[in-house]
Design a protein around this motif. Structure first.
Motif, short mmCIF file in Angstrom:
data_model
loop_
_atom_site.label_atom_id
_atom_site.label_comp_id
_atom_site.label_asym_id
_atom_site.label_seq_id
_atom_site.Cartn_x
_atom_site.Cartn_y
_atom_site.Cartn_z
N SER A 197 0.85 -1.20 0.00
CA SER A 197 0.00 0.00 0.00
C SER A 197 0.88 1.24 0.00
O SER A 197 2.06 1.17 0.38
CB SER A 197 -0.89 0.02 1.24
OG SER A 197 -0.08 -0.04 2.41
N ILE A 198 0.33 2.35 -0.42
CA ILE A 198 1.06 3.62 -0.45
C ILE A 198 1.63 3.93 0.93
O ILE A 198 2.77 4.37 1.06
CB ILE A 198 0.11 4.77 -0.92
CG1 ILE A 198 -0.24 4.59 -2.40
CG2 ILE A 198 0.74 6.13 -0.67
CD1 ILE A 198 0.94 4.64 -3.36
N THR A 229 1.18 3.41 -8.28
CA THR A 229 1.36 4.76 -7.75
C THR A 229 0.17 5.26 -6.93
O THR A 229 0.20 6.38 -6.42
CB THR A 229 1.62 5.75 -8.90
OG1 THR A 229 0.56 5.62 -9.86
CG2 THR A 229 2.94 5.44 -9.59
N THR A 230 -0.88 4.46 -6.83
CA THR A 230 -2.00 4.76 -5.93
C THR A 230 -2.78 3.48 -5.66
O THR A 230 -2.70 2.53 -6.44
CB THR A 230 -2.96 5.83 -6.52
OG1 THR A 230 -4.14 5.90 -5.70
CG2 THR A 230 -3.38 5.49 -7.94
N ASP A 231 -3.50 3.46 -4.54
CA ASP A 231 -4.27 2.26 -4.15
C ASP A 231 -5.74 2.34 -4.55
O ASP A 231 -6.48 1.38 -4.34
CB ASP A 231 -4.21 2.07 -2.62
CG ASP A 231 -2.81 2.03 -2.06
OD1 ASP A 231 -1.87 1.75 -2.84
OD2 ASP A 231 -2.64 2.30 -0.85
N VAL A 232 -6.17 3.50 -5.08
CA VAL A 232 -7.62 3.73 -5.17
C VAL A 232 -8.30 3.24 -6.45
O VAL A 232 -9.49 3.48 -6.65
CB VAL A 232 -7.95 5.25 -5.01
CG1 VAL A 232 -7.44 5.75 -3.68
CG2 VAL A 232 -7.39 6.06 -6.17
N ALA A 233 -7.54 2.54 -7.32
CA ALA A 233 -8.17 2.18 -8.60
C ALA A 233 -8.16 0.68 -8.92
O ALA A 233 -7.72 0.28 -10.00
CB ALA A 233 -7.52 2.97 -9.73
N THR A 252 -2.40 2.22 -12.93
CA THR A 252 -1.75 2.82 -11.75
C THR A 252 -0.29 2.34 -11.68
O THR A 252 0.58 3.10 -11.24
CB THR A 252 -2.45 2.41 -10.43
OG1 THR A 252 -2.34 0.99 -10.25
CG2 THR A 252 -3.92 2.79 -10.44
#
Lengths: 601, 601
Positions: free
Chosen positions: A369-370, A435-439, A446
């Motif tokens: 995770s980030i 580069t992000t966890d939200v997708a 990402t």
């Protein structure tokens, strides 16, 4: 990259796969290229290339990973396997011998009880192709490309990749000898077309396949492998964890033109029914030998997950997200002992050296995770991988280092810089990073962002991520999407690194675009079929293929058309116009931007 | 972002669009959120947010661009338009007046002859909603947010965005006053929910819509706009070039909760039947006033394409690829004159200031291929945009600067650094950039890579690129793919910039992931529907939604499950375990990594 021709052979193998028939690629449309070969210094050294024929008479030569399947002159058959391209090279070196090998046991395929169908089997039963005995070092000394390179030998494999990468063979030898590059080539996998992984060469892409909790057929996995290589995968990892794991791997290896990687720990865990604490060095070692004899070219080994590091993951948001890492962590805690992989690492080196299996030292503590990026646990393990890298080199074993994971953009560079420093520039092999966890459902994107950046900064190979990451098992379309996305990241990095010749491909496509040579645009595209399909969705008619505009702007608004007209309306050849315009621009500059006399006046 | 609820209103508008019905989003599944509002200092100042309810009782608040359409309490109707949220704020300032306005002519809709249906019309005929008269500055002095900010006034619009961005209103005022941010809000577009574009705020995303050579219905364009904003588009540009251009724009404006941008040059060219040389300042000026009266919030003006720069494009691989740029270049060469946009720029400033239309100074000479990146033509224009930016500021006009284009990764940073220096930190608004030319049909990805990087380095707004770029007109699915890809790039940049609160979203999703709260993962995802769909493809059963594993690894191999078990098998609450493990790790470190006593022993 592929075309109708390219995929036809694959369809042979696709019969009855759940994914169904291969999408129609309108046979005959993609006739703009053929498989070519560059002849090396010996008759049996021919390097495949993708020769794209442009409508302006020019040719563009592209790197080709698709193997014999795209050569209409070669009749491939998955039940027979590919021809052992490297066999004579290996035999000629005279440092290996054939031997009986380890008997294949029912457990190797996850069959516990000894059924009538179970019991001892030989490889013939596992794979119907030509009978073969495993091969190993004659005297236990390393038979690795690293050992040869250090001795100053340029092997046929090295010459092969030198031609492929368009560099001097000596550069290849030097990079391998220095440990800055690896050429994964198990002596038991003579079918491969040699390739190299190192920051001075083209950025490579790995695609993962493998059956799992959800069953998938052997044919399906073989088909996924050929499918992935036809779209540009440079290596394939077989991460199977279910039944028929040994047999599936045998079929994949015998039919693969690219190096195959595995994580032996997965199969070892199957052999103890998934009870991590029951794992032993003996079971693991036996599994490594089993896979080495089959021809696995590189193995992920999570020897960096040491007992003392496990507590460092306690405060993490997502703990340990690497399967291998969590299995070893569970074992360490269950026994309150140091990792058996760490403690037996030198013995493991001796084994790998006798088959030329390349290490891929796994990052079992990579951030999931980030929030966990670049933390103490991750970098503690990296320092241990540095130690292990040094040991592996001492034993003459080729080694690359695996990297994260989930990392925000501003923390990516630290990863590659630290790895290069700690691991003496051994090739870095990263998963993304995301580069992000939200997708979820878009993690090919990402991670494609992070992959392009870290490859620009020196990562040698990128492990693809498919849209199904975090959610499910990739199907055929996911594999294609993942490979294409990562080929984009890899090529963008090759451009940014200024790799010799990388931009020729972009230039050829942009020329075709500016000159409205639509067929050439399609044939040069990473995915010709989809490019053509998208174009035809709005302008299906054949004339549109030569039209000096597309459906986006229409004739009135086509900037490229206007741009060309600007040049033409002043008469003369385009060259003359350019001359004239360039002249004028000089005059203008000379005149201090005060006065401007337009072209052709 | 959106959910089943979110899209229901859109489906009202979707009747009869060629794209057909909205994909089934399994109504009732995405019930995990509701539209909320944050109350400002006045009753009519309520800032919309997306409130995600987690199964652990917590709430996560996300930025919301979807407008009233996602508020079940509001009954929207595209024939009536949205409520004029800002009308009272505008009137209360007392510096504007209603007036008769310019009569709408048949040519405005591309109708040449005066048919019975043609002839003069009033806006009522163009749009059935509430009758309105255009509004402008009472005395010609600027009625712009820039002018107010300089005066030290914090307008309701500024307070609105301050709440939205979670910063002090004074910060908003300062950034606008300094010209480092713009708040596009035409006095004739009272329907918008104010938003801000500047490097100190969240990175924004623009989606392009517009009919073209290929006809598309008015309803379809309105639907594309609402569709784009529901997935997260912060602004929308209407790039229509075909028939009904005026009427389409009116419908889009009256129904848009986000600022609308246009390129007036496109409509002006339609008025002279696509003959660039017939364009005049008068026709262009009249078109700008026409659009300003309708409420266009920002306009792309290619005033930087000066006659002397055209020859600089002669040696380019792909010449001029900007439509506006090529049109102006054609005009300049045809007349052998300096650009009428450049020569009349101050007059244009006076017009824009009286409606608060924001400049988006177009990069008409942006590179259209890797080969042309960062060349003389591109940077010559950029320097001119710097001049024009200074002039615009003098007239109190808000201004942002458009950027490329096709740029390899290693040349991206120079673009943003140079723009920030030359344009006194005016917001940069870039198209991608695309990091390679070789992947037509995947240019949302080739450009998403460059977009994330340039946004990290300071670009304020990203113009999306869809998979159809270079090939055809984006349909509904392409619009969604483009917006989602760019929301990923924008959020990745927010994380890398350390934007306050940006990581909370990632953390919430990663917590849900680690704790196997699948529904929370879906509801927090950028695209909940696709994430759920991918998960269910392999594990459709409801129990799987609470299962402590997914189809990727199965129960035996789920690293997160093992990781959690590691913590639990030593008894006590997770907190206690973490305490214990952390303690041990300290001890271990203190002991110089020599000895390690396992947890709970």
């Amino acid at each position: 990259m592929t075309t109708a021709d390219a995929r036809t052979p694959a369809s042979k193998q696709n019969d009855g796969t759940p994914d169904g028939a291969i999408p129609d690629d309108g046979a005959g449309k993609s006739i703009g290229w053929h498989k070519g070969y560059v002849q090396g210094s010996r008759p049996d050294l021919r390097v495949p290339v993708r020769q794209v024929h442009l409508t302006n008479g020019k040719d563009v030569t592209l790197y080709d990973t698709s193997g014999p399947y795209t050569d209409p002159a070669i009749d491939t058959d998955v039940r027979r396997g590919l021809a052992p391209l490297r066999e004579n090279w290996i035999i000629a070196r005279g440092d290996t011998e054939e031997y009986a090998g380890r008997p294949v046991r029912p457990e190797d395929d996850g069959v516990k009880h000894t059924s009538p169908r179970g019991g001892l089997r030989n490889l013939d039963a596992v794979f119907p192709g030509r009978p073969r005995q495993p091969r190993r070092s004659r005297d236990g000394r390393p038979v690795t490309q690293l050992a040869y390179a250090r001795r100053g030998e340029i092997t046929p494999e090295m010459e092969y990749v030198a031609i492929r990468e368009n560099v001097e063979a000596e550069v290849v030898r030097e990079e391998i000898a220095a440990g800055r590059a690896v050429l994964p080539a198990n002596v038991n996998h003579p079918e491969i077309e040699p390739m190299i992984i190192g920051k001075r060469f083209l950025v490579k892409v790995n695609a993962n396949i493998g059956n799992s909790a959800v069953t998938s057929s052997i044919e399906e996995e073989v088909d996924k492998m050929t499918w992935a290589t036809q779209w540009g995968a440079d290596t394939v990892m077989d991460l199977s964890t279910g039944r028929n794991i040994h047999t599936t791997r045998e079929w994949v290896l015998r039919n693969s033109p690219v190096p195959i990687g595995t994580v032996p720990l997965y199969q070892a865990l199957e052999k103890v029914d998934g009870r991590a604490e029951e794992l032993t060095w003996e079971i693991y070692k036996d599994t490594v030998i089993e896979q080495a004899e089959q021809g696995v070219d590189y193995m992920t080994v999570h020897a960096g997950v040491r007992l003392p590091y496990v507590p460092l993951t306690a405060r993490r948001k997502t703990g340990i997200v690497s399967r291998g890492g969590s299995i070893m962590a569970a074992w360490c805690l269950a026994h309150h002992k140091e990792s058996f992989l760490y403690e037996h690492f030198e013995e493991l080196c001796e084994i790998l050296a006798t088959y030329d299996v390349t290490y891929s030292l796994g990052d079992g503590l990579r951030p999931g995770s980030i929030a966990d990026a670049n933390d103490e646990a991750q970098f503690a393990e990296l320092r241990t991988l540095g130690e292990l890298n040094t040991i592996a080199k001492r034993f003459g074993v080729q080694t690359m280092i695996e990297g994260p994971g989930h990392v925000p953009m501003h923390k990516i560079k630290e990863n590659i810089d630290l790895q290069q420093e700690i691991c003496e520039e051994a090739p870095f092999y990263t998963l993304g990073p995301l580069t992000t966890d939200v997708a979820p459902a878009y993690d090919h994107i990402t991670s494609g962002i992070g992959a392009a950046m870290i490859a620009w900064w020196g990562t040698a190979m990128l492990c693809y991520v498919t849209p199904k990451e975090h959610l499910g098992l990739p199907n055929r379309d996911d594999v294609k999407t993942g490979v294409i996305t990562y080929k984009i990241a890899a090529h963008a990095a090759d451009l940014a690194k200024g790799h010799p010749g990388a931009q020729e491909w972009d230039d050829a496509l942009s020329d075709a675009r500016f000159e409205f040579r639509w067929e050439d645009q399609f044939n040069l595209a990473l995915d010709p079929d989809t490019a053509r399909e998208f174009h035809d969705e709005t302008l299906p008619a054949e004339p549109a293929k030569t039209a000096h505009f597309c459906s986006m702007c229409g004739p009135k608004f086509c900037s490229m058309k206007i741009s060309q007209d600007i040049r033409r309306q002043h008469g003369g050849s385009q060259e003359e116009i350019e001359e004239g315009m360039a002249e004028k621009s000089k005059e203008f500059a000379a005149a201090g931007n005060r006065v401007y006399l337009p072209i052709a006046d």
